[in-house]
Design a protein around this motif. Structure first.
Motif, PDB file in Angstrom:
ATOM      1  N   ASP A   1     -10.132   0.637   0.337  1.00  0.00           N
ATOM      2  CA  ASP A   1     -10.903   0.787   1.564  1.00  0.00           C
ATOM      3  C   ASP A   1     -10.777   2.162   2.205  1.00  0.00           C
ATOM      4  O   ASP A   1     -11.691   2.612   2.885  1.00  0.00           O
ATOM      5  CB  ASP A   1     -10.455  -0.288   2.560  1.00  0.00           C
ATOM      6  CG  ASP A   1     -11.413  -0.459   3.723  1.00  0.00           C
ATOM      7  OD1 ASP A   1     -12.629  -0.329   3.516  1.00  0.00           O
ATOM      8  OD2 ASP A   1     -10.947  -0.743   4.841  1.00  0.00           O
TER       9      ASP A   1
ATOM     10  N   HIS B   1     -10.813 -12.758  -3.201  1.00  0.00           N
ATOM     11  CA  HIS B   1     -11.638 -12.630  -1.999  1.00  0.00           C
ATOM     12  C   HIS B   1     -10.811 -12.901  -0.739  1.00  0.00           C
ATOM     13  O   HIS B   1     -10.950 -12.207   0.275  1.00  0.00           O
ATOM     14  CB  HIS B   1     -12.815 -13.611  -2.058  1.00  0.00           C
ATOM     15  CG  HIS B   1     -13.833 -13.277  -3.102  1.00  0.00           C
ATOM     16  ND1 HIS B   1     -14.401 -12.030  -3.216  1.00  0.00           N
ATOM     17  CD2 HIS B   1     -14.410 -14.046  -4.071  1.00  0.00           C
ATOM     18  CE1 HIS B   1     -15.279 -12.037  -4.214  1.00  0.00           C
ATOM     19  NE2 HIS B   1     -15.299 -13.235  -4.738  1.00  0.00           N
TER      20      HIS B   1
ATOM     21  N   TYR C   1      -6.237  -8.875   4.315  1.00  0.00           N
ATOM     22  CA  TYR C   1      -6.016  -7.455   4.610  1.00  0.00           C
ATOM     23  C   TYR C   1      -6.795  -7.032   5.852  1.00  0.00           C
ATOM     24  O   TYR C   1      -6.260  -6.316   6.720  1.00  0.00           O
ATOM     25  CB  TYR C   1      -6.437  -6.609   3.404  1.00  0.00           C
ATOM     26  CG  TYR C   1      -6.951  -5.236   3.768  1.00  0.00           C
ATOM     27  CD1 TYR C   1      -6.086  -4.251   4.242  1.00  0.00           C
ATOM     28  CD2 TYR C   1      -8.313  -4.930   3.659  1.00  0.00           C
ATOM     29  CE1 TYR C   1      -6.562  -2.995   4.597  1.00  0.00           C
ATOM     30  CE2 TYR C   1      -8.795  -3.680   4.013  1.00  0.00           C
ATOM     31  CZ  TYR C   1      -7.914  -2.711   4.479  1.00  0.00           C
ATOM     32  OH  TYR C   1      -8.386  -1.472   4.830  1.00  0.00           O
TER      33      TYR C   1
ATOM     34  N   THR D   1      -7.633 -12.468  -0.304  1.00  0.00           N
ATOM     35  CA  THR D   1      -6.712 -11.362  -0.054  1.00  0.00           C
ATOM     36  C   THR D   1      -7.405 -10.227   0.697  1.00  0.00           C
ATOM     37  O   THR D   1      -6.815  -9.593   1.576  1.00  0.00           O
ATOM     38  CB  THR D   1      -6.124 -10.840  -1.375  1.00  0.00           C
ATOM     39  OG1 THR D   1      -5.402 -11.895  -2.018  1.00  0.00           O
ATOM     40  CG2 THR D   1      -5.180  -9.666  -1.129  1.00  0.00           C
ATOM     41  N   TRP D   2      -8.671  -9.972   0.351  1.00  0.00           N
ATOM     42  CA  TRP D   2      -9.415  -8.942   1.079  1.00  0.00           C
ATOM     43  C   TRP D   2      -9.514  -9.300   2.567  1.00  0.00           C
ATOM     44  O   TRP D   2      -9.274  -8.462   3.437  1.00  0.00           O
ATOM     45  CB  TRP D   2     -10.807  -8.781   0.485  1.00  0.00           C
ATOM     46  CG  TRP D   2     -11.689  -7.914   1.338  1.00  0.00           C
ATOM     47  CD1 TRP D   2     -12.602  -8.310   2.281  1.00  0.00           C
ATOM     48  CD2 TRP D   2     -11.682  -6.480   1.382  1.00  0.00           C
ATOM     49  NE1 TRP D   2     -13.182  -7.230   2.889  1.00  0.00           N
ATOM     50  CE2 TRP D   2     -12.636  -6.087   2.364  1.00  0.00           C
ATOM     51  CE3 TRP D   2     -10.979  -5.499   0.684  1.00  0.00           C
ATOM     52  CZ2 TRP D   2     -12.890  -4.754   2.656  1.00  0.00           C
ATOM     53  CZ3 TRP D   2     -11.241  -4.162   0.976  1.00  0.00           C
ATOM     54  CH2 TRP D   2     -12.186  -3.808   1.943  1.00  0.00           C
TER      55      TRP D   2
ATOM     56  N   PRO E   1      -6.002  -3.607  -1.528  1.00  0.00           N
ATOM     57  CA  PRO E   1      -7.261  -3.551  -0.772  1.00  0.00           C
ATOM     58  C   PRO E   1      -7.315  -2.369   0.194  1.00  0.00           C
ATOM     59  O   PRO E   1      -8.385  -1.817   0.435  1.00  0.00           O
ATOM     60  CB  PRO E   1      -7.297  -4.890  -0.032  1.00  0.00           C
ATOM     61  CG  PRO E   1      -5.919  -5.427  -0.079  1.00  0.00           C
ATOM     62  CD  PRO E   1      -5.314  -4.890  -1.325  1.00  0.00           C
TER      63      PRO E   1
ATOM     64  N   SER F   1     -16.275  -8.569  -1.804  1.00  0.00           N
ATOM     65  CA  SER F   1     -16.048  -9.082  -0.450  1.00  0.00           C
ATOM     66  C   SER F   1     -16.418  -8.045   0.600  1.00  0.00           C
ATOM     67  O   SER F   1     -16.972  -8.379   1.654  1.00  0.00           O
ATOM     68  CB  SER F   1     -14.585  -9.498  -0.280  1.00  0.00           C
ATOM     69  OG  SER F   1     -14.314 -10.706  -0.956  1.00  0.00           O
ATOM     70  N   ARG F   2     -16.109  -6.789   0.333  1.00  0.00           N
ATOM     71  CA  ARG F   2     -16.448  -5.744   1.290  1.00  0.00           C
ATOM     72  C   ARG F   2     -17.962  -5.645   1.467  1.00  0.00           C
ATOM     73  O   ARG F   2     -18.459  -5.518   2.591  1.00  0.00           O
ATOM     74  CB  ARG F   2     -15.894  -4.393   0.820  1.00  0.00           C
ATOM     75  CG  ARG F   2     -16.300  -3.230   1.715  1.00  0.00           C
ATOM     76  CD  ARG F   2     -15.470  -1.990   1.485  1.00  0.00           C
ATOM     77  NE  ARG F   2     -15.570  -1.486   0.124  1.00  0.00           N
ATOM     78  CZ  ARG F   2     -14.899  -0.411  -0.309  1.00  0.00           C
ATOM     79  NH1 ARG F   2     -14.084   0.230   0.516  1.00  0.00           N
ATOM     80  NH2 ARG F   2     -15.038   0.008  -1.553  1.00  0.00           N
TER      81      ARG F   2
ATOM     82  N   TYR G   1     -12.418  -7.360  -4.410  1.00  0.00           N
ATOM     83  CA  TYR G   1     -12.329  -6.757  -3.082  1.00  0.00           C
ATOM     84  C   TYR G   1     -13.625  -6.033  -2.742  1.00  0.00           C
ATOM     85  O   TYR G   1     -14.099  -6.091  -1.599  1.00  0.00           O
ATOM     86  CB  TYR G   1     -11.158  -5.770  -3.022  1.00  0.00           C
ATOM     87  CG  TYR G   1      -9.812  -6.358  -3.348  1.00  0.00           C
ATOM     88  CD1 TYR G   1      -9.526  -7.698  -3.101  1.00  0.00           C
ATOM     89  CD2 TYR G   1      -8.816  -5.576  -3.916  1.00  0.00           C
ATOM     90  CE1 TYR G   1      -8.294  -8.230  -3.407  1.00  0.00           C
ATOM     91  CE2 TYR G   1      -7.571  -6.106  -4.231  1.00  0.00           C
ATOM     92  CZ  TYR G   1      -7.316  -7.429  -3.979  1.00  0.00           C
ATOM     93  OH  TYR G   1      -6.091  -7.957  -4.287  1.00  0.00           O
TER      94      TYR G   1
END
Length: 265
Positions: A197, A251, A257, A253-254, A193, A93-94, A90
């Motif tokens: 975040d 990735h 979200y 799933t991020w 996630p 990906s962020r 996550y």
């Protein structure tokens, strides 16, 4: 963010605002997951490798402890803790989403920092549910197969697949397992996630996750089935398929979200 669904339900007081998802959102999240893995394959292979190695070690331990018949239910339930294992993905990906550079030290430090945040409580919840899963398997074995002898995985599978008691065990076990998996999926699909975040409590994160599933039941249950089948197939070759499957799903799933939960005001 492109291709977002337009449906937005009324906001619950004190909770993050969510939007209704469509099958197109699921498809787009999966494509973004593939793209992130292609852009940062070493990170994906690393985190997928850690998860796969954990599975291999536990399977070897079960063989060493002379309980090989527990390997099958373990392999079925092992994906339940997959979302927590994807925490590092996550973060990758962020950073890719924000255009920030990737650095091993920074990514790993973010993962390590979660031990003192609300995500550690989610890890406890997930491990507790996994423990319930393994306990109910032993209970069902005692109820339906208690009078039968099986000292190897091969004998266990023969009994399960060729006897009436074994068929009942499989039927009941999979129904109970599906119910447990649905509960855990509902409380974690967005919550982990979200906790990575934002600074919110884990109960609020779980409620938001469940609201996401209830708001878009068909796409979200479909996503859960995709994740389950993909991980089970990846576990088949001694967990090695997780090297690819886990990072892609992590990735994705991020991005799911990000499509499901509106940005904080």
């Amino acid at each position: 963010m492109a291709e977002l669904s337009s449906g937005t339900p009324p906001r619950a007081a004190g909770l993050p605002q969510i939007r209704e998802l469509s099958v197109a959102d699921i498809r787009a999240a999966l494509m973004h997951g593939l793209s992130d893995f292609a852009h940062a394959p070493l990170y994906g292979l690393f985190f997928g490798g850690v998860f796969a190695l954990a599975g291999i070690v536990i399977v070897l331990a079960m063989t060493w402890w002379n309980i090989p018949w527990m390997i099958y239910p373990f392999a079925i339930g092992f994906p339940l803790i997959g979302p927590f294992a994807a925490a590092g993905l996550y973060e990758v990906s962020r950073r890719l989403e924000e255009g920030r550079p990737l650095a091993w030290k920074e990514v790993l430090s973010v993962v390590w920092a979660q031990r003192g945040r609300e995500l550690s409580w989610m890890a406890f919840v997930m491990l507790f549910v996994f423990w319930i899963w393994m306990y109910q398997v032993r209970l069902l074995i005692a109820l339906f197969l208690g009078r039968m002898s099986f000292s190897t995985l091969e004998k266990f599978m023969t009994i399960v697949l060729t006897t009436e008691q074994g068929w009942v065990f499989l039927a009941v076990g999979h129904v109970v397992g599906a119910a447990i998996a649905l509960v855990l999926f509902s409380i974690t699909v967005v919550s982990i996630p979200l906790l990575m975040d934002r600074e919110i409590d884990f109960v609020t994160a779980m409620i938001t996750s469940v609201r996401t599933v209830l708001t878009s039941p068909v796409p979200m249950i479909g996503w859960g089935l995709v994740v389950t089948l993909a991980v089970l197939l990846a576990c088949a070759p001694f967990f090695l398929g997780l090297l690819i499957v886990l990072p892609v799903l992590g990735h994705a799933t991020w991005h799911l979200y990000r499509r499901a939960v509106l940005p904080a005001a």
